[in-house]
Design a protein around this motif. Structure first.
Motif, PDB file in Angstrom:
ATOM      1  N   ALA A  41       0.829  -1.204   0.000  1.00 22.44           N
ATOM      2  CA  ALA A  41       0.000   0.000   0.000  1.00 22.44           C
ATOM      3  C   ALA A  41       0.866   1.257   0.000  1.00 22.44           C
ATOM      4  O   ALA A  41       0.555   2.236  -0.688  1.00 22.44           O
ATOM      5  N   ALA A  42       1.957   1.233   0.770  1.00 19.88           N
ATOM      6  CA  ALA A  42       2.879   2.374   0.775  1.00 19.88           C
ATOM      7  C   ALA A  42       3.498   2.568  -0.605  1.00 19.88           C
ATOM      8  O   ALA A  42       3.675   3.701  -1.072  1.00 19.88           O
ATOM      9  N   GLY A  43       3.798   1.486  -1.269  1.00 24.37           N
ATOM     10  CA  GLY A  43       4.422   1.575  -2.586  1.00 24.37           C
ATOM     11  C   GLY A  43       3.523   2.190  -3.636  1.00 24.37           C
ATOM     12  O   GLY A  43       3.992   2.953  -4.488  1.00 24.37           O
ATOM     13  N   VAL A  44       2.215   1.904  -3.598  1.00 24.67           N
ATOM     14  CA  VAL A  44       1.320   2.421  -4.643  1.00 24.67           C
ATOM     15  C   VAL A  44       0.834   3.832  -4.344  1.00 24.67           C
ATOM     16  O   VAL A  44       0.474   4.579  -5.264  1.00 24.67           O
ATOM     17  N   ALA A  45       0.799   4.222  -3.068  1.00 20.26           N
ATOM     18  CA  ALA A  45       0.240   5.529  -2.708  1.00 20.26           C
ATOM     19  C   ALA A  45       1.286   6.540  -2.276  1.00 20.26           C
ATOM     20  O   ALA A  45       1.037   7.751  -2.359  1.00 20.26           O
ATOM     21  N   GLY A  46       2.430   6.097  -1.767  1.00 16.88           N
ATOM     22  CA  GLY A  46       3.398   7.035  -1.210  1.00 16.88           C
ATOM     23  C   GLY A  46       2.858   7.640   0.071  1.00 16.88           C
ATOM     24  O   GLY A  46       2.080   6.997   0.803  1.00 16.88           O
ATOM     25  N   PRO A  47       3.224   8.882   0.390  1.00 16.96           N
ATOM     26  CA  PRO A  47       2.714   9.507   1.618  1.00 16.96           C
ATOM     27  C   PRO A  47       1.196   9.598   1.670  1.00 16.96           C
ATOM     28  O   PRO A  47       0.616   9.735   2.749  1.00 16.96           O
ATOM     29  N   ALA A  48       0.542   9.528   0.501  1.00 15.79           N
ATOM     30  CA  ALA A  48      -0.929   9.567   0.477  1.00 15.79           C
ATOM     31  C   ALA A  48      -1.534   8.349   1.162  1.00 15.79           C
ATOM     32  O   ALA A  48      -2.754   8.283   1.342  1.00 15.79           O
ATOM     33  N   LEU A  49      -0.686   7.387   1.571  1.00 17.42           N
ATOM     34  CA  LEU A  49      -1.185   6.265   2.370  1.00 17.42           C
ATOM     35  C   LEU A  49      -1.880   6.778   3.624  1.00 17.42           C
ATOM     36  O   LEU A  49      -2.871   6.196   4.072  1.00 17.42           O
ATOM     37  N   LEU A  50      -1.380   7.860   4.203  1.00 21.33           N
ATOM     38  CA  LEU A  50      -2.025   8.458   5.379  1.00 21.33           C
ATOM     39  C   LEU A  50      -3.454   8.883   5.054  1.00 21.33           C
ATOM     40  O   LEU A  50      -4.387   8.622   5.835  1.00 21.33           O
TER      41      LEU A  50
END
Length: 751
Positions: A41-50
Motif C-alpha cells: 500500500a505504501a508503494g502504490v500511494a506514497g505519503p498519500a497512504l495516510l
C-alpha cells in the motif's frame, strides 16, 4: 410477582461486555492488513497512504453507523446477511450472505498467506528453503496452517474468547511499541519529507484504499456476535465506533512512523524502499526503529496476527454458512451440527476447502483486494437493506438510531460504489480481483437458482422456526430484596436436591430459582440450538418446578442458553442477588476436583460471592431422624448451624454436633454451635469423640446418621481446596448423604 404456573422462561446468556466486544473488533481488524499488505500500500500511494487510511476509516465508519442501528434493532448472529434477508426476497439475501461469506474466506486466505510468507522469509534468511522459492514455500506453509485450523474446528475444539482478547492485546502492544520508538526516532533525527504527497497519483490513493479496506471491517464481527452482547443497545454502537477509532489512529501512527523514520539507500524514497520488502515491510520498520529486538518482535507479531486472522475468519465464515444452510439457501448439510463433535463441521470443512483454493493464488495483493471488494459489495447491499427496513419497519424499537437518515447510508453506498468502480477499471490487480468475484458470483447463481422455482425468486425467505420463538422478549422483573436460593440443574431426576433447595428457601420465605444451562459450543451462535433441545429442557423444568412448589410456593424456573455454564451461573448470582447457591454432586473425585455442570465445583465455590451448599443426595431420605454436623471454623459455624437446624426442623431430626479431640480433649466452640441450632427449637447435642485421625473418625461416625453436614475450613485451608483438604476428603468417603457449606464473601442482602 404473579406468574403463570408452569411458565418456564428461556433466556440467552450474553457474555460479551463492552471491553470484550471492543477487543473482538480490534482483534479482528488489526491483523493481516497492517502486518502483510502495508508495504504494498505504501508503494502504490506514497505519503498519500495516510490519506488512504483516513478515508478508509470514514468509508467504514459510514457503514458502521448502519451496522450499529441494525445491530441494536436486530441483535442476532449473522449480521448483514440476516438484515438483508429481512428486507428483500431470497436472491438478494443470498447474494449478501454469499459475498460476505466469500469476504471472510478471502480474508482468511490472506491471513494464511501472510503466515506462510513470514515463515518462508525467516527460513530464507537462514538458507533453509532448499529448492523452494519464497512464494512456493509460503503456499506450503499457508496450506498447512489452514488445514490445521480446519481440522481443529471440524473436531469441535473451541478457542476461548479470552484467547482472542489476549492475542488482540499483544498485537496492540507490539504496534504501540513500534509507534513509541518510531516517534522517538523522528524526534532525534531528520524526518523524511513527504514529497510528493500523491506519489502514486489519485489512482494510487484509490488503489491503496482498495488494498487495505479489508483491514477496516472488524466492526462487522461485533454485529455477527450481536446476540451474545450484554446490553446490546448501548454496547454494540460504542464498541463498533471505539474499536474503529482506535484502529484508524493506530494505523495512521504506524504509517507516519514508517514513512518518516525509515532510512533507505541509493536515494530511494521510504515508500519505494518499503514496497521492496513486500509482505514483511513492517518487520523492516521495526528493525530500524527498535534497537536490537525490533525485527524479531515485529516478525513474532506478524506470525501471531496472521494466525489469529485465519482462525477468526474461519470461525466467522463457518457461522455464516451454517446460518445460510439452516435457511436452505445453501445445502442443508451446512446447517447441521455434527452429532459427535457438536460443531458445524460441514460448514467449517467447506469454508476451509475454499480458503485452501484461494491460497493457491499466492499473490497477496490480489487476495487482499478481492477480500476488500467482496466486503464493499456486501456493504452496499446492507446499506440498501437498511434504507428499506427503516421505511418498512418504522415503528420497530431501536437502541441506536442513525441521525440524518438517509444521508449516511446513501453516502456509504456512494463511497463503496466509487471504490468498486475504480477496481473494475484498474488494470492488473483490480481486474483480477473482479474476475475472481465474478467467478464466485457465477458459482453462486449456478448453486442457487437450479434448486428454486421462479415463484421462489420473488418471495422472502420463510420465518425460521427455531429457539428464537421460545425466548423471553425481556427478563421478568425480580424482587431483589427477597432471599433467593439458586439451584442449577444439569438433569431433572435429582428431586432430593430440589427438595433441599426448596426447604432452605421456604424457611426464609424466599424464592427458589431453578435453572438449567443449555451449553452451546463456541463455534455456534446461541440461537443455533435446535428447537427440540430447548423444549426438552422446558418439559423437564416444568416437572421439577411442580414438585418444588409443594415445598416452596415461590418457585421460578429458567432455561439459560450460552457457552460457559459456570460463568452463566456466576453472572446469574450477581444479576439476581442470590443469597444461597445449591449445587449437586455425584460423589467421588475426578482428578483433584469435584465435578458439576460439566466443569468444576471448585471453580464455582471459589468464585461465588454468596453462600454455597454442595450436596451429595444419593440415598437421602425425605424424612431424616439424625443429622451429624461437623464444623471447625468459627466463621462457618453460624451458617452451617442454620442449615442443619432448617433441615432438622423440616423432618423432626435430631442434630449431633461433632467435637473431636486427641486423647479425649474437647475442641472449643461445639457448645456454641449447639446453642445456635437450639435457637431454632431443634433438639441438639454435642457428640465428643477422642480421635487421632479426624477423617477416619468422621467417616466412621457418618454411617450412623441420615445426613452429614460439613462446614468449610478456615480461609487458609480454602486456598488449597474447595472446602478444605480434610473436609473434601471426608465428603468423598462419607457413608451417608453429605452436605458441604461455605459462607460467601459478601453478606446476605436479605433474610
Amino acid at each position: 410477582m404473579e406468574k403463570e404456573p408452569g411458565a418456564i422462561e428461556v433466556r440467552l446468556s450474553r457474555d460479551l461486555t463492552f471491553l470484550s466486544a471492543t477487543m473482538m473488533g480490534i482483534g479482528a481488524t488489526v491483523g493481516a492488513g497492517v502486518f502483510v499488505v502495508f508495504g504494498f500500500a505504501a508503494g502504490v500511494a506514497g505519503p498519500a497512504l495516510l490519506l488512504a487510511i483516513l478515508l478508509n476509516g470514514l468509508v467504514a465508519g459510514l457503514t458502521a453507523i448502519t451496522y450499529a442501528d441494525l445491530g441494536t434493532t436486530y441483535p442476532e448472529a449473522g449480521g448483514g446477511y440476516l438484515w438483508v434477508r429481512e428486507a428483500f426476497p431470497g436472491p438478494v439475501a443470498f447474494a449478501a450472505g454469499w459475498m460476505t461469506w466469500f469476504g471472510h474466506m478471502v480474508a482468511g486466505s490472506l491471513g494464511a498467506l501472510g503466515f506462510g510468507y513470514y515463515v518462508a522469509w525467516a527460513l530464507e534468511g537462514e538458507g533453509w528453503l532448499g529448492p523452494l522459492s519464497r512464494a512456493g514455500a509460503a503456499i506450503v506453509f499457508a496450506v498447512l496452517a489452514t488445514a490445521g485450523f480446519v481440522a481443529v474446528g471440524y473436531l469441535g475444539a473451541q478457542t476461548r474468547r479470552r484467547g482472542f482478547g489476549v492475542v488482540g492485546f499483544a498485537k496492540l502492544v507490539i504496534l504501540g511499541l513500534l509507534v513509541a520508538f518510531g516517534l522517538v526516532a523522528t524526534a532525534s533525527s531528520p524526518v523524511n519529507r513527504f514529497e510528493p504527497f500523491f506519489a502514486g497519483g489519485q489512482g494510487g490513493l484509490l488503489a491503496a484504499m482498495a488494498l487495505t479496506f479489508v483491514a477496516f471491517q472488524g466492526f462487522e464481527g461485533i454485529a455477527q456476535a450481536g446476540e451474545e452482547v450484554r446490553d446490546p443497545e448501548r454496547t454494540i454502537p460504542r464498541a463498533m465506533f471505539f474499536s474503529l477509532a482506535v484502529v484508524v489512529l493506530l494505523y495512521l501512527a504506524v504509517a507516519f512512523v514508517a514513512l518518516a523514520a525509515t532510512r533507505t539507500v541509493s536515494g530511494l524514497s521510504a515508500w519505494s524502499w518499503l514496497s521492496g520488502f513486500g509482505t514483511v515491510a513492517i518487520v523492516e520498520v521495526g528493525r530500524q526503529v527498535i534497537p536490537g529486538v525490533g525485527g524479531p518482535l515485529l516478525a513474532f507479531g506478524g506470525l501471531v496476527a496472521t494466525l489469529a486472522a485465519l482462525n477468526a475468519t474461519l470461525f466467522s465464515a463457518s457461522r455464516l454458512s451454517f446460518a445460510m444452510g439452516r435457511d436452505h439457501v445453501l445445502p442443508t448439510t451446512l446447517g447441521r451440527v455434527h452429532p459427535r463433535f457438536r460443531a458445524p463441521s460441514s460448514a467449517i470443512l467447506l469454508s476451509g476447502v475454499v480458503m485452501l483454493l484461494l491460497v493457491l493464488f499466492s499473490d497477496v495483493q490480489v487476495v487482499a483486494t478481492a477480500a476488500g471488494l467482496a466486503f464493499l459489495l456486501a456493504f452496499i447491499l446492507v446499506n440498501v437493506a437498511y434504507i428499506r427496513l427503516r421505511r418498512t419497519h418504522a415503528t420497530v424499537r431501536r437502541g441506536f438510531t442513525a441521525p440524518l437518515f438517509p444521508a449516511f447510508p446513501i453516502l456509504a453506498i456512494t463511497a463503496n460504489v466509487v471504490l468498486v468502480g475504480f477496481l473494475a477499471t484498474q488494470s492488473g490487480t483490480g481486474q483480477i480481483a473482479w474476475t475472481v468475484i465474478v467467478l464466485w458470483i457465477g458459482i453462486g447463481l449456478l448453486l442457487y437458482y437450479p434448486f428454486r422455482g421462479r415463484k421462489d425468486i420473488v418471495k422472502r425467505l420463510p420465518k425460521r422456526i427455531d429457539v428464537a420463538t421460545l425466548l423471553a422478549a425481556e427478563a421478568q422483573p425480580i424482587e431483589l430484596a427477597k432471599y433467593r436460593v439458586l439451584v442449577p440443574l444439569r438433569e431433572f431426576d435429582n428431586l432430593a436436591l430440589v427438595r433441599l433447595g426448596a426447604i432452605l428457601a421456604a424457611a426464609k420465605s424466599g424464592e427458589l430459582a431453578l435453572m438449567n444451562v443449555l451449553e452451546i459450543p463456541r463455534s455456534l451462535p446461541p440461537k443455533a440450538i435446535r428447537f427440540h433441545y430447548v423444549d426438552e429442557r422446558i418439559k423437564g423444568l416444568r416437572k421439577v418446578e411442580k414438585f418444588a412448589s409443594g415445598f416452596a410456593p415461590d418457585t421460578r424456573a429458567t432455561v439459560r442458553i450460552g457457552h460457559l455454564p459456570y460463568e452463566i451461573v456466576l453472572r446469574t448470582i450477581e444479576e439476581e442477588d442470590v443469597n444461597l447457591l445449591v449445587l449437586g454432586w455425584r460423589g467421588g473425585r475426578v482428578g483433584p476436583e469435584l465435578r458439576i455442570l460439566g466443569d468444576t465445583i471448585d471453580y464455582l465455590v471459589a468464585r461465588a460471592p454468596c453462600d454455597v451448599v454442595v450436596a451429595r443426595t444419593r440415598g437421602m431420605k425425605e424424612t431424616m431422624r439424625s443429622i451429624l454436623l461437623y464444623v471447625r471454623s468459627e466463621e462457618q459455624a453460624r451458617g452451617a448451624a442454620e442449615v442443619a437446624a432448617t433441615l432438622a426442623r423440616a423432618g423432626g431430626a435430631k442434630v449431633s454436633v461433632l467435637e473431636l479431640g486427641e486423647g479425649g480433649g474437647a475442641a472449643p466452640g461445639a457448645m456454641t454451635v449447639v446453642e445456635l441450632v437450639a435457637q431454632a427449637h431443634v433438639d441438639a447435642q454435642v457428640l465428643r469423640l477422642p480421635v487421632k485421625n479426624v477423617v477416619e473418625a468422621v467417616v466412621e461416625e457418618s454411617g450412623k446418621h441420615d445426613l452429614l453436614i460439613i462446614g468449610a475450613g478456615d480461609r487458609r485451608a480454602l486456598s488449597r481446596a474447595a472446602f478444605g483438604p480434610a473436609e473434601d476428603d471426608i465428603a468423598a468417603k462419607a457413608r451417608c448423604p453429605v452436605l458441604l457449606y461455605r459462607k460467601g464473601a459478601r453478606a446476605a442482602s436479605a433474610g
